[in-house]
Scaffold this motif. Structure first.
Motif, PDB file in Angstrom:
ATOM      1  N   GLY A   1      13.745  31.769 -16.079  1.00  0.00           N
ATOM      2  CA  GLY A   1      14.475  32.987 -16.374  1.00  0.00           C
ATOM      3  C   GLY A   1      15.411  32.881 -17.556  1.00  0.00           C
ATOM      4  O   GLY A   1      16.073  33.862 -17.916  1.00  0.00           O
ATOM      5  N   GLN A   2      15.481  31.694 -18.179  1.00  0.00           N
ATOM      6  CA  GLN A   2      16.382  31.475 -19.316  1.00  0.00           C
ATOM      7  C   GLN A   2      15.604  31.115 -20.587  1.00  0.00           C
ATOM      8  O   GLN A   2      16.164  30.567 -21.537  1.00  0.00           O
ATOM      9  N   GLU A   3      14.323  31.460 -20.655  1.00  0.00           N
ATOM     10  CA  GLU A   3      13.438  30.973 -21.720  1.00  0.00           C
ATOM     11  C   GLU A   3      13.579  31.782 -23.016  1.00  0.00           C
ATOM     12  O   GLU A   3      12.603  32.244 -23.616  1.00  0.00           O
TER      13      GLU A   3
ATOM     14  N   GLY B   1       9.082  35.705 -12.017  1.00  0.00           N
ATOM     15  CA  GLY B   1       7.813  35.089 -12.383  1.00  0.00           C
ATOM     16  C   GLY B   1       6.696  36.103 -12.515  1.00  0.00           C
ATOM     17  O   GLY B   1       6.855  37.182 -13.090  1.00  0.00           O
ATOM     18  N   ALA B   2       5.533  35.754 -11.959  1.00  0.00           N
ATOM     19  CA  ALA B   2       4.366  36.630 -12.051  1.00  0.00           C
ATOM     20  C   ALA B   2       4.643  37.985 -11.412  1.00  0.00           C
ATOM     21  O   ALA B   2       4.231  39.026 -11.941  1.00  0.00           O
ATOM     22  N   LYS B   3       5.332  37.997 -10.279  1.00  0.00           N
ATOM     23  CA  LYS B   3       5.618  39.265  -9.598  1.00  0.00           C
ATOM     24  C   LYS B   3       6.427  40.196 -10.495  1.00  0.00           C
ATOM     25  O   LYS B   3       6.173  41.408 -10.534  1.00  0.00           O
ATOM     26  N   ALA B   4       7.389  39.636 -11.227  1.00  0.00           N
ATOM     27  CA  ALA B   4       8.209  40.469 -12.102  1.00  0.00           C
ATOM     28  C   ALA B   4       7.384  41.014 -13.265  1.00  0.00           C
ATOM     29  O   ALA B   4       7.555  42.173 -13.676  1.00  0.00           O
ATOM     30  N   MET B   5       6.484  40.203 -13.813  1.00  0.00           N
ATOM     31  CA  MET B   5       5.638  40.676 -14.914  1.00  0.00           C
ATOM     32  C   MET B   5       4.681  41.764 -14.429  1.00  0.00           C
ATOM     33  O   MET B   5       4.443  42.755 -15.125  1.00  0.00           O
ATOM     34  N   ILE B   6       4.134  41.580 -13.227  1.00  0.00           N
ATOM     35  CA  ILE B   6       3.246  42.597 -12.658  1.00  0.00           C
ATOM     36  C   ILE B   6       4.012  43.895 -12.432  1.00  0.00           C
ATOM     37  O   ILE B   6       3.526  44.992 -12.726  1.00  0.00           O
ATOM     38  N   ALA B   7       5.250  43.769 -11.915  1.00  0.00           N
ATOM     39  CA  ALA B   7       6.080  44.955 -11.693  1.00  0.00           C
ATOM     40  C   ALA B   7       6.385  45.675 -13.005  1.00  0.00           C
ATOM     41  O   ALA B   7       6.546  46.904 -13.033  1.00  0.00           O
TER      42      ALA B   7
ATOM     43  N   PHE C   1      -2.428  38.237 -24.196  1.00  0.00           N
ATOM     44  CA  PHE C   1      -1.827  36.909 -24.045  1.00  0.00           C
ATOM     45  C   PHE C   1      -0.519  37.057 -23.271  1.00  0.00           C
ATOM     46  O   PHE C   1       0.413  37.721 -23.733  1.00  0.00           O
ATOM     47  N   ILE C   2      -0.458  36.424 -22.103  1.00  0.00           N
ATOM     48  CA  ILE C   2       0.691  36.554 -21.215  1.00  0.00           C
ATOM     49  C   ILE C   2       1.451  35.229 -21.187  1.00  0.00           C
ATOM     50  O   ILE C   2       0.924  34.208 -20.734  1.00  0.00           O
ATOM     51  N   PHE C   3       2.683  35.252 -21.682  1.00  0.00           N
ATOM     52  CA  PHE C   3       3.564  34.084 -21.637  1.00  0.00           C
ATOM     53  C   PHE C   3       4.645  34.386 -20.596  1.00  0.00           C
ATOM     54  O   PHE C   3       5.528  35.206 -20.830  1.00  0.00           O
ATOM     55  N   GLN C   4       4.542  33.724 -19.472  1.00  0.00           N
ATOM     56  CA  GLN C   4       5.314  34.092 -18.282  1.00  0.00           C
ATOM     57  C   GLN C   4       6.535  33.206 -18.068  1.00  0.00           C
ATOM     58  O   GLN C   4       6.448  31.985 -18.164  1.00  0.00           O
ATOM     59  N   PRO C   5       7.672  33.798 -17.714  1.00  0.00           N
ATOM     60  CA  PRO C   5       8.839  33.010 -17.311  1.00  0.00           C
ATOM     61  C   PRO C   5       8.817  32.696 -15.816  1.00  0.00           C
ATOM     62  O   PRO C   5       8.017  33.267 -15.052  1.00  0.00           O
ATOM     63  N   ALA C   6       9.673  31.770 -15.409  1.00  0.00           N
ATOM     64  CA  ALA C   6      10.074  31.592 -14.003  1.00  0.00           C
ATOM     65  C   ALA C   6       8.926  31.318 -13.035  1.00  0.00           C
ATOM     66  O   ALA C   6       8.975  31.745 -11.892  1.00  0.00           O
TER      67      ALA C   6
ATOM     68  N   THR D   1      12.125  37.419 -19.338  1.00  0.00           N
ATOM     69  CA  THR D   1      12.033  36.848 -20.687  1.00  0.00           C
ATOM     70  C   THR D   1      10.590  36.661 -21.121  1.00  0.00           C
ATOM     71  O   THR D   1      10.313  35.927 -22.073  1.00  0.00           O
ATOM     72  N   GLY D   2       9.653  37.310 -20.449  1.00  0.00           N
ATOM     73  CA  GLY D   2       8.244  37.143 -20.762  1.00  0.00           C
ATOM     74  C   GLY D   2       7.831  37.822 -22.063  1.00  0.00           C
ATOM     75  O   GLY D   2       8.476  38.748 -22.544  1.00  0.00           O
ATOM     76  N   VAL D   3       6.734  37.319 -22.626  1.00  0.00           N
ATOM     77  CA  VAL D   3       6.187  37.835 -23.879  1.00  0.00           C
ATOM     78  C   VAL D   3       4.716  38.169 -23.665  1.00  0.00           C
ATOM     79  O   VAL D   3       3.981  37.397 -23.038  1.00  0.00           O
TER      80      VAL D   3
END
Length: 454
Positions: free
Chosen positions: A68-70, A199-205, A178-183, A95-97
């Motif tokens: 979460g700090q990436e 993490g993945a759940k937050a990106m999906i949300a 291209f999914i760069f995932q945090p946490a 912090t995902g890209v």
């Protein structure tokens, strides 16, 4: 709670069928849609980008960031994707890209490739010239930080894949996301609300699988085995699901010389631990589906002559089947509360929001993916045993309309004994990086060229 084996009778057959299917894929001739010339080009591009992947990996390794700090990592990734001409979204799931590469040929298929970016609160002992000396805030406390699980390599590999496929844009009939995932590792600070996704759940949300909608997603994980140049896979269950839980045992405080005047939560906790062990050894058919229940922390009391009011325990449940997972959770609650009640104490069981379902590779997508892995590695895609570790890539796979395939990239380090993931000695062979890049790029290109999954 009634005890019955009926629900487990189908499980051995299920795993046997998965093994037979996997064996059939391993023996099948390469049936991938990607032409040999393009596969060869991917190999050449992977080799060409290797020096940059190594440089990215070493830079990220020296500058790790907790879950979460990436911020620095995300900035580097986003700048690279923009330089390749992609549409880029930042701040996804925290912090995902996300980068979007639209191919130059007509095609409606959207393939996603995922890498995780976060590091762990671990003090590095590798002695590498680019070893981490970084520190970070982990739940409010200063902690050393290390890429002890290979996420620096995952990020660098996917940056390399982005460069490879961007250079082949004119040959792509469709879109690559291209999914760069945090946490992926969890959290490093307390959330405002316990059920806030990460993490993945937050990106999906945040809609990472939509706009445009993803048709298939692929990912990899570095590990000390199999051998460098090889990849490992399974069809069906591959990595365990994980559920953290806590148990609070409440008794009644008294003097250590007169335990009969109170209720001893320490003795009750010891009995609960023994009881939890019988869930695996006596209640579940572990010859069908492996299961692990572990208590990792127990805290209670502060003096040798005082029996305390409460004891707190923390543990994890690991399973490879969602039906078994639900049943085992009920048995944990029943066992803890019943044993505490028999002692005159009270047990409260709660399961953490930090949970991961089992990682399972669906047969349909595996039928396409395994021959591609064999072709991309020169026949070095091997079946591996079940992995008791967990991955939140499984959250993407839970989206039933988005099948996902996950595999292991073998990379035992050169010149030193292999260390397990999360060890302060963890390292990997950087020669594996172009292998992983070629495999991921080949899976994406093949999925774009192939007919829709049946």
């Amino acid at each position: 709670m009634p005890m019955t084996d009926v629900s487990w009778r189908r499980k051995p057959a299920r795993l046997a069928v998965a093994a037979a299917v996997a064996g059939g894929f391993a023996c099948a001739a390469a049936a991938q849609a990607i032409p040999p010339a393009q596969l060869q080009e991917l190999g050449q591009r992977a080799d060409a980008v290797k020096p940059r992947m190594v440089a990215w990996r070493r830079d990220l390794h020296q500058h790790p960031e907790l879950s979460g700090q990436e911020l620095r990592t995300a900035k580097i990734v986003a700048a690279h994707l923009r330089a390749l001409g992609m549409a880029v979204k930042t701040g996804v799931g925290g912090t995902g890209v996300v980068g979007l590469l639209k191919g130059g040929l007509p095609g409606a298929t959207v393939v996603a490739l995922r890498a995780d970016m976060d590091a762990l609160p671990v003090k590095e002992h590798t002695g590498l010239p680019f070893a981490s000396t970084a520190v970070g805030r982990n739940f409010g406390k200063e902690s050393p930080v290390m890429h002890a699980c290979g996420h620096d390599g995952h990020t660098a590999i996917l940056m390399g894949v982005a460069e490879m496929l961007a250079g082949m844009r004119a040959q792509l009939p469709g879109t690559v996301k291209f999914i760069f995932q945090p946490a992926e590792e969890g959290r490093s600070e307390h959330p405002k609300h316990e059920d806030d996704p990460f993490g993945a759940k937050a990106m999906i949300a945040d809609g990472v699988l939509d706009d445009p909608k993803v048709d298939a997603i692929y990912g990899l994980h570095l590990a000390p085995g199999p051998a460098t140049g090889s990849v490992g896979y399974r069809v069906g269950p591959m990595m365990a699901g994980a559920d953290g839980f806590s148990i609070k045992v409440t008794g009644r405080q008294t003097h250590g010389s007169r335990p009969w005047d109170g209720v001893d939560p320490i003795t009750a906790s010891a009995q609960i631990i023994n009881g939890l062990n019988t869930i695996v050894s006596r209640q579940l058919n572990i010859t069908a589906v492996p299961t692990v229940v572990s208590i990792g922390a127990i805290n209670g009391g502060n003096r040798e002559n005082i029996i305390p009011d409460t004891v707190d325990m923390l543990g994890t449940l690991r399973t490879f089947d969602n039906q078994l997972r639900d049943d085992a959770k009920k048995r944990i609650v029943h066992t803890a509360t019943a044993i505490a009640d028999a002692s005159g104490a009270k047990a409260e069981v709660s399961f953490s929001a930090v949970s991961y379902p089992p990682t399972e590779n669906p047969a349909e997508l595996s039928r396409q993916a395994v021959p591609v892995l064999q072709a991309a590695t020169g026949g070095k895609a091997v079946q591996i045993p079940l992995v008791s570790g967990s991955e939140d890539f499984s959250d993407y796979q839970l989206q039933l309309k988005v099948p996902g395939f996950f595999f292991i990239l073998g990379a035992p380090p050169k010149g030193r004994p292999p260390a397990p993931n999360h060890s302060p000695l963890f390292d990997f062979d950087e020669d594996a990086m172009p292998v992983g890049a070629k495999a991921l790029a080949a899976l994406a290109l093949d999925r774009l060229l192939a007919q829709p999954l049946r």
